[in-house]
Design a protein around this motif. Structure first.
Motif, short mmCIF file in Angstrom:
data_model
loop_
_atom_site.label_atom_id
_atom_site.label_comp_id
_atom_site.label_asym_id
_atom_site.label_seq_id
_atom_site.Cartn_x
_atom_site.Cartn_y
_atom_site.Cartn_z
N ASP A 78 0.83 -1.20 0.00
CA ASP A 78 0.00 0.00 0.00
C ASP A 78 0.86 1.26 0.00
OD1 ASP A 78 -2.38 -1.40 -0.07
OD2 ASP A 78 -2.72 -1.28 2.10
N ALA A 79 1.92 1.25 0.81
CA ALA A 79 2.82 2.40 0.88
C ALA A 79 3.51 2.63 -0.47
CB ALA A 79 3.85 2.20 1.98
N ALA A 80 3.95 1.56 -1.11
CA ALA A 80 4.62 1.69 -2.41
C ALA A 80 3.66 2.24 -3.46
CB ALA A 80 5.18 0.34 -2.84
N ILE A 81 2.41 1.78 -3.43
CA ILE A 81 1.41 2.28 -4.37
C ILE A 81 1.15 3.75 -4.10
CG2 ILE A 81 -1.02 2.12 -5.06
CD1 ILE A 81 -0.74 -0.95 -4.47
N GLY A 82 1.01 4.10 -2.83
CA GLY A 82 0.79 5.50 -2.48
C GLY A 82 1.93 6.38 -2.92
N ASP A 83 3.16 5.92 -2.75
CA ASP A 83 4.34 6.68 -3.19
C ASP A 83 4.32 6.87 -4.71
OD1 ASP A 83 5.16 6.80 -0.57
OD2 ASP A 83 6.70 5.22 -0.78
N ALA A 84 3.98 5.83 -5.43
CA ALA A 84 3.97 5.91 -6.89
C ALA A 84 2.91 6.90 -7.37
CB ALA A 84 3.72 4.53 -7.49
N VAL A 85 1.77 6.93 -6.70
CA VAL A 85 0.69 7.83 -7.10
C VAL A 85 1.07 9.28 -6.82
CG1 VAL A 85 -1.69 8.50 -6.59
CG2 VAL A 85 -1.12 6.10 -6.88
N THR A 86 1.70 9.53 -5.67
CA THR A 86 2.04 10.92 -5.32
C THR A 86 3.23 11.42 -6.13
OG1 THR A 86 3.39 10.14 -3.46
CG2 THR A 86 1.11 10.77 -2.99
N ASP A 87 4.03 10.52 -6.69
CA ASP A 87 5.19 10.93 -7.50
C ASP A 87 4.79 11.41 -8.89
OD1 ASP A 87 6.92 10.37 -5.46
OD2 ASP A 87 7.54 8.41 -6.22
N ARG A 88 3.57 11.21 -9.29
CA ARG A 88 3.14 11.59 -10.64
C ARG A 88 3.01 13.04 -10.81
NH1 ARG A 88 -1.17 7.08 -12.64
NH2 ARG A 88 0.25 5.36 -12.50
#
Length: 80
Positions: A70-80
């Motif tokens: 979940d944290a990795a997905i959240g990081d990927a989404v906020t990096d966009r």
């Protein structure tokens, strides 16, 4: 060689011998794979997710928790 006719709505009935050979049943999905020569291959899209085991090679790391995913997905989404 089994054949089928395309209806005006673009539908076909897959011949019984082909369905049996591919292990297809009512409600199953199929994939049409375009080949380099422009022809198509019909494949059943009924595989279990378990067939993907080992697809990316052996895993030599530690297991990942749901929270870490979940944290990795959240990081990927906020990096966009």
């Amino acid at each position: 060689m089994p054949t089928a006719t395309v209806t005006s709505k673009g539908q076909i009935t897959i011949p019984a011998a082909v369905r049996a050979s591919l292990g297809l049943h009512a409600g199953d999905r199929v994939q049409f794979i375009e080949l380099p020569d422009g022809n198509y291959e019909l494949r059943p899209a009924t595989s279990s997710v378990r067939t993907l085991k080992g697809f990316f090679g052996p895993w030599d790391g530690d297991p990942v928790t749901v929270e870490e995913m979940d944290a990795a997905i959240g990081d990927a989404v906020t990096d966009r």
